[in-house]
Scaffold this motif. Structure first.
Motif, mmCIF file in Angstrom:
data_model
loop_
_atom_site.group_PDB
_atom_site.id
_atom_site.type_symbol
_atom_site.label_atom_id
_atom_site.label_comp_id
_atom_site.label_asym_id
_atom_site.label_seq_id
_atom_site.Cartn_x
_atom_site.Cartn_y
_atom_site.Cartn_z
ATOM 1 N N GLY A 22 3.682 46.457 -58.131
ATOM 2 C CA GLY A 22 3.043 46.922 -56.903
ATOM 3 C C GLY A 22 2.234 45.821 -56.240
ATOM 4 N N LEU A 23 1.505 45.062 -57.045
ATOM 5 C CA LEU A 23 0.684 43.985 -56.473
ATOM 6 C C LEU A 23 1.573 42.889 -55.883
ATOM 7 C CD1 LEU A 23 -2.334 43.389 -58.873
ATOM 8 C CD2 LEU A 23 -2.409 44.132 -56.510
ATOM 9 N N GLN A 24 2.649 42.572 -56.596
ATOM 10 C CA GLN A 24 3.561 41.545 -56.079
ATOM 11 C C GLN A 24 4.081 41.952 -54.705
ATOM 12 O OE1 GLN A 24 6.242 41.278 -59.380
ATOM 13 N NE2 GLN A 24 5.516 39.269 -59.981
ATOM 14 N N LYS A 25 4.440 43.226 -54.592
ATOM 15 C CA LYS A 25 4.981 43.722 -53.338
ATOM 16 C C LYS A 25 3.914 43.668 -52.227
ATOM 17 C CE LYS A 25 7.321 47.782 -51.696
ATOM 18 N NZ LYS A 25 6.680 49.078 -51.628
ATOM 19 N N LEU A 26 2.700 44.127 -52.541
ATOM 20 C CA LEU A 26 1.631 44.149 -51.536
ATOM 21 C C LEU A 26 1.253 42.728 -51.107
ATOM 22 C CD1 LEU A 26 -0.569 46.941 -53.108
ATOM 23 C CD2 LEU A 26 0.451 47.031 -50.847
ATOM 24 N N ILE A 27 1.242 41.811 -52.073
ATOM 25 C CA ILE A 27 0.889 40.426 -51.768
ATOM 26 C C ILE A 27 1.937 39.823 -50.825
ATOM 27 C CG2 ILE A 27 0.714 38.096 -52.777
ATOM 28 C CD1 ILE A 27 -0.577 39.481 -55.272
ATOM 29 N N SER A 52 -6.470 46.889 -66.848
ATOM 30 C CA SER A 52 -7.480 45.886 -66.528
ATOM 31 C C SER A 52 -6.912 44.823 -65.590
ATOM 32 C CB SER A 52 -7.978 45.198 -67.789
ATOM 33 O OG SER A 52 -8.670 46.127 -68.582
ATOM 34 N N VAL A 53 -7.605 44.622 -64.476
ATOM 35 C CA VAL A 53 -7.210 43.586 -63.522
ATOM 36 C C VAL A 53 -8.430 42.720 -63.292
ATOM 37 C CG1 VAL A 53 -6.407 43.105 -61.164
ATOM 38 C CG2 VAL A 53 -5.545 45.110 -62.378
ATOM 39 N N LYS A 54 -8.273 41.442 -63.514
ATOM 40 C CA LYS A 54 -9.395 40.524 -63.353
ATOM 41 C C LYS A 54 -9.235 39.763 -62.044
ATOM 42 C CE LYS A 54 -11.988 37.272 -66.147
ATOM 43 N NZ LYS A 54 -12.017 36.533 -67.389
ATOM 44 N N ILE A 55 -10.255 39.833 -61.224
ATOM 45 C CA ILE A 55 -10.235 39.090 -59.969
ATOM 46 C C ILE A 55 -11.352 38.070 -60.056
ATOM 47 C CG2 ILE A 55 -10.469 39.212 -57.461
ATOM 48 C CD1 ILE A 55 -9.281 41.909 -57.550
ATOM 49 N N ASP A 56 -10.979 36.811 -60.047
ATOM 50 C CA ASP A 56 -11.901 35.729 -60.365
ATOM 51 C C ASP A 56 -12.619 36.082 -61.673
ATOM 52 O OD1 ASP A 56 -10.965 34.156 -58.313
ATOM 53 O OD2 ASP A 56 -12.322 35.012 -56.865
ATOM 54 N N ASN A 57 -13.924 36.390 -61.642
ATOM 55 C CA ASN A 57 -14.556 36.667 -62.938
ATOM 56 C C ASN A 57 -14.901 38.123 -63.172
ATOM 57 O OD1 ASN A 57 -14.480 34.113 -64.151
ATOM 58 N ND2 ASN A 57 -16.039 33.445 -62.674
ATOM 59 N N LYS A 63 -5.824 52.274 -61.747
ATOM 60 C CA LYS A 63 -4.749 53.221 -62.061
ATOM 61 C C LYS A 63 -3.604 52.915 -61.105
ATOM 62 C CE LYS A 63 -7.462 56.798 -64.111
ATOM 63 N NZ LYS A 63 -8.795 57.084 -63.578
ATOM 64 N N PRO A 64 -2.369 52.927 -61.611
ATOM 65 C CA PRO A 64 -1.240 52.574 -60.744
ATOM 66 C C PRO A 64 -1.213 53.382 -59.446
ATOM 67 C CG PRO A 64 -0.485 52.748 -63.004
ATOM 68 C CD PRO A 64 -1.920 53.184 -62.991
ATOM 69 N N GLU A 65 -1.590 54.669 -59.506
ATOM 70 C CA GLU A 65 -1.534 55.492 -58.294
ATOM 71 C C GLU A 65 -2.642 55.148 -57.287
ATOM 72 O OE1 GLU A 65 -1.620 56.480 -61.421
ATOM 73 O OE2 GLU A 65 -3.170 57.974 -61.769
ATOM 74 N N GLU A 66 -3.617 54.355 -57.723
ATOM 75 C CA GLU A 66 -4.699 53.971 -56.797
ATOM 76 C C GLU A 66 -4.595 52.510 -56.389
ATOM 77 O OE1 GLU A 66 -8.060 54.881 -59.239
ATOM 78 O OE2 GLU A 66 -7.756 57.030 -59.025
ATOM 79 N N LEU A 67 -3.439 51.926 -56.658
ATOM 80 C CA LEU A 67 -3.290 50.491 -56.457
ATOM 81 C C LEU A 67 -3.475 50.043 -55.012
ATOM 82 C CD1 LEU A 67 -2.627 47.833 -57.839
ATOM 83 C CD2 LEU A 67 -0.223 48.265 -57.384
ATOM 84 N N GLU A 68 -2.893 50.827 -54.088
ATOM 85 C CA GLU A 68 -2.965 50.404 -52.694
ATOM 86 C C GLU A 68 -4.404 50.338 -52.195
ATOM 87 O OE1 GLU A 68 -0.200 51.743 -49.351
ATOM 88 O OE2 GLU A 68 0.978 51.736 -51.204
ATOM 89 N N GLU A 69 -5.175 51.359 -52.556
ATOM 90 C CA GLU A 69 -6.580 51.410 -52.159
ATOM 91 C C GLU A 69 -7.346 50.229 -52.788
ATOM 92 O OE1 GLU A 69 -8.215 55.247 -53.188
ATOM 93 O OE2 GLU A 69 -10.223 54.398 -52.896
ATOM 94 N N PHE A 70 -7.049 49.970 -54.052
ATOM 95 C CA PHE A 70 -7.686 48.869 -54.764
ATOM 96 C C PHE A 70 -7.380 47.535 -54.081
ATOM 97 C CE2 PHE A 70 -7.156 45.426 -57.843
ATOM 98 C CZ PHE A 70 -8.442 45.352 -58.362
ATOM 99 N N PHE A 71 -6.129 47.368 -53.702
ATOM 100 C CA PHE A 71 -5.703 46.134 -53.050
ATOM 101 C C PHE A 71 -6.444 45.918 -51.726
ATOM 102 C CE2 PHE A 71 -2.944 43.942 -50.014
ATOM 103 C CZ PHE A 71 -2.666 42.767 -50.701
#
Ligand code: FES
Length: 79
Positions: A22-27, A52-57, A63-71
């Motif tokens: 999902g992230l690859q696609k959104l990016i 777990s997703v680490k962004i910088d530090n 949750k996969p279903e909340e990925l778009e909002e997270f992005f």
């Protein structure tokens, strides 16, 4: 910005492959590939309710279903 998605066993069970895809696609869709360093990572020792997703530090639980909002909130808005 560096993004690491945990592919350890606990996160795998919670759908890390869906988060990675999902992230690859959104990016790609947002044309951000050259602004982000996107990688997989092993267990971060913080097996949480989501993946777990680490962004910088900073480590987030996604949750996969909340990925778009997270992005939108934590990646796109901060670039
Ligand atoms: S398996 Fe992902 S943080 Fe432990």
């Amino acid at each position: 910005m560096e993004i690491k998605v945990c592919i350890g066993s606990s996160c795998h069970l919670k759908g890390s492959h869906r988060v990675v895809e999902g992230l690859q696609k959104l990016i790609e869709e947002n044309g951000l590939s050259d602004k982000l360093d996107f990688k997989g990572a092993f267990c971060m020792g913080l097996c949480q309710p989501g993946v777990s997703v680490k962004i910088d530090n900073e480590v987030f639980s996604v949750k996969p279903e909340e990925l778009e909002e997270f992005f939108e909130k934590n990646i796109k808005a901060k670039i």
